[in-house]
Design a protein around this motif. Structure first.
Motif: not given
Length: 316
Positions: A120-127, A188-192, A216-220, A246-248
């Motif tokens: 799992a990863y969070f990146t600015w490009a996907d958000n 990991i992708v946020v709704e906003d 809030a996240l859009v995917n789970h 941390l939401s994840f």
């Protein structure tokens, strides 16, 4: 004289009688009513007329008449290859009968249990939504220069190294990890979405940190319980994790799992990212050594990532 005449007459009569007997008509071969095969055998098979014929039931029962059909013989014919029925395997009482598999059936050996891995990863490009890529890249470079970090980008393709450009720095490392250990990727992708302007994105990140927000996240992940090892990747935002990570973490039960962090960063290094991630996880997780990759070095960091994974001694 009369005596001699009587003798002559008697002799003539005898001669006549003898001549009649010798000329009796014999039956021709064509007039015979029986053939050799049809002649019944009398008694012991001799021509003795004195032997009485056998009574009914006394005839030899071991012989068959010549014109009787031979008894039907039950013959087993050799089975052709492939026609032989499979033998029946005797099952314990109460169990249905089954047939053995053909000799050519493949033998399958169960694979040993292997660890299930999630990356799992969070990146600015996907958000974010980039409307003007050149402007977004320039805004990032301006920020690097403002903190005295611009010199590290000399000779580096700013377009590929800027974290706002897809796939993003953390996603690049995640892909290399997958190539080494397998597993499933999860972004990991946020709704906003965040702004594609560097300073505006940092301002929102600072506010979320101050409020200890959980965007809030859009995917789970629908089957987190199936994973044994979870890699978690992220950038260093304001010396800690993006709040979306941390939401994840808060969403799932990581008890008993192995957690492997990886981080991309600027001049701040790992800062308190690993400490804050550890605090958010259950006490019984195993957290392995993290890798931190400096932002300008991401594109050339694959060998370092491979060395790091080799040193983790993962049970996979």
């Amino acid at each position: 004289m009369k005596k001699w005449i009587a003798v002559l007459l008697a002799a003539a009569i005898l001669l006549t009688a003898a001549g009649c007997g010798g000329n009796a008509e014999q039956p021709s071969e064509t007039d015979q009513s029986h053939t050799v095969g049809d002649t019944p055998t009398v008694g012991n098979g001799t021509d003795d007329p004195t032997t009485p014929p056998p009574t009914e039931g006394e005839a030899d029962q071991s012989s068959e008449p010549e014109d009787s059909p031979a008894p039907e013989q039950t013959q087993e014919t050799a089975a052709e290859p492939g026609d032989t029925p499979a033998p029946v395997v005797q099952q314990p009482s109460g169990q249905p009968e089954t047939t053995s598999p053909p000799a050519t059936a493949p033998i399958t050996t169960p694979e040993p249990d292997t660890a299930r891995i999630l990356i799992a990863y969070f990146t600015w490009a996907d958000n974010t939504v980039v409307e003007d890529q050149d402007a977004a890249i320039q805004a990032a470079l301006d920020h690097y220069e403002s903190i005295g970090d611009a010199s590290r980008y000399e000779g580096v393709d700013a377009t590929t190294s800027a974290s706002v450009v897809v796939p993003g720095n953390a996603a690049k490392i995640a892909a290399w990890i997958q190539q080494e250990v397998g597993g499933d990727l999860f972004s990991i992708v946020v709704e906003d979405p965040y702004s594609s302007d560097y300073d505006e994105c940092l301002d929102r990140a600072a506010d979320e940190k101050a409020n200890n927000a959980r965007p809030a996240l859009v995917n789970h992940v629908g089957n987190m319980e199936d994973y044994d090892i979870v890699f978690i990747g992220f950038p260093n935002w304001w010396y800690t994790l993006p709040m979306a990570v941390l939401s994840f973490v808060d969403e799932y039960d990581f008890s008993g799992k192995t957690i492997v962090p990886f981080c991309t960063h600027g001049t701040g290094g790992l800062s308190s990212t690993i400490r804050d991630l550890t605090a958010a996880l259950p006490d019984d997780v195993t957290i392995l050594d993290a890798i931190g990759v400096y932002r300008p070095d991401v594109d050339s960091s694959r060998p370092a990532v491979q060395e790091w994974i080799a040193g983790l001694d993962l049970d996979i």
